[in-house]
Design an enzyme around this catalytic site. Structure first.
Site, PDB file in Angstrom:
ATOM      1  CB  SER A 127       7.541   2.120   0.307  1.00 49.77           C
ATOM      2  OG  SER A 127       7.887   1.569  -0.938  1.00 49.77           O
ATOM      3  CE1 TYR A 152       2.564   2.461  -1.458  1.00 51.44           C
ATOM      4  CE2 TYR A 152       4.706   2.220  -2.518  1.00 51.44           C
ATOM      5  CZ  TYR A 152       3.823   1.886  -1.510  1.00 51.44           C
ATOM      6  OH  TYR A 152       4.208   0.992  -0.537  1.00 51.44           O
TER       7      TYR A 152
END
Length: 331
Positions: A127, A152
């Site tokens: 990501s 995350y």
């Protein structure tokens, strides 16, 4: 080819599987259909995939060590694409255990399965969040990513480290893709563009963080899928490679995959307003914890290796999304 796609009922997993099936290859899809967002949307995606003879679905969580071990023991896949993960930056602040289970334990199970069965190529989702507090624009894969600002992001950085270790130790060809704000039809309801569209159509207020001054490298789903498929066909080799920090002979690669530009949130909202034909009621707010002011992908290495070229403007992409949304929700 036999291709394993985890997170198959998710946004990117669905679109990728559909493209693979249309190309004539076989897809085995895994998903746990969790309730992070509307499971009806996930089931609707699966229904479309189920219409293809070359598709088979396994209801399973990738954190299920025994189940994953049995899967890789029973079948060898030509390629494995891991898109299963607990998504969401803000959700990770209140639900850390979910991220440890899915993004760390689950990914470890994928790596172990690949060690045992040795697919031709493992491709996994990282990501743009790994860049965290990075202030250099655009973001390059050679930049320091040691300062994540959410759990995350930390799990995604961990995935990259785990993948490199397995690639180095067991010569597994592995490629990580740092996705930049993917949007489009069949998208995720937790994403801002989805929430904004829903609220504007209903005349409800939208929360606009950082007073609309944030910038994002919005990347249309069709462009993303073309890039992923190009990468799938090009497993890295074991030749010695150098980056800014070290030398490695592991068959390992990392790429940014984005639109190679960024759009201010205020303009993004204005474009949605123009397409919908209705003004948004804006609730202007400061930056949220775990968020970053801007993302912008340097995709030079991906372009050089695969000829990847995003083609969809934010105006065209949002127009297609709104058309899908109105049709799907009859709005």
């Amino acid at each position: 080819m036999d291709i394993l796609v985890t997170g198959v009922a998710g946004f990117i997993g669905f679109h990728l599987s559909l493209a693979i099936l249309k190309n004539g290859d076989r897809v085995t899809g895994i998903d746990n259909i969790n309730d992070y967002y509307d499971s009806k949307l996930k089931k609707a995606r699966l229904k479309i995939l189920d219409a293809h003879d070359n598709f088979s679905f396994i209801f399973m969580d990738i954190s299920d060590r025994k189940g994953m071990r049995e899967l890789f023991k029973c079948k060898r896949f030509d390629k494995v694409v891991n898109l299963a993960a607990q998504a969401g930056v803000r959700y990770s602040i209140e639900n850390p255990d979910t991220y440890v289970d899915a993004n760390l334990i689950g990914f470890a199970n994928i790596l172990e399965g690949c060690r045992q069965s040795m697919p031709d190529h493992l491709v996994y989702a990282s990501s743009s969040s790994v860049y965290g507090a990075n202030t250099k624009i655009p973001f390059s894969v050679g930049d320091n990513v040691d300062h994540p600002v959410s759990l995350y992001a930390a799990t995604k950085k961990s995935n990259e480290l785990m993948a490199h270790a397995y690639s180095h130790l067991y010569s597994i060809p592995v490629t990580g893709l740092r996705f930049f704000t993917v949007y489009g039809p069949w998208g995720r309801p937790d994403m801002a563009y989805f929430k904004f569209t829903k609220a504007i159509l209903k005349g409800e207020p939208i929360d606009v963080y950082n007073y609309g001054n944030m910038k994002r490298d919005f990347t249309y789903i069709d462009d993303i899928i073309k890039g992923v498929i190009k990468v799938m066909k090009m497993p890295p080799d074991s030749a010695e490679k150098k980056d800014t920090k070290a030398t490695t002979s592991a068959p390992f690669k990392l790429y940014n995959i984005g639109n190679n530009t960024h759009v201010q949130l205020n303009y993004f909202i204005q474009t949605l307003e123009d397409i919908i034909g209705k003004k948004a009621v804006k609730n202007m707010l400061p930056m949220q914890p775990g968020d970053v002011p801007a993302t912008y992908a340097d995709i030079d290495s991906l372009q050089a290796d695969t000829n990847f070229k995003p083609e969809t403007s934010i105006e065209n992409g949002l127009e297609r999304f709104v058309a899908w949304y109105r049709d799907y929700y009859r709005s």
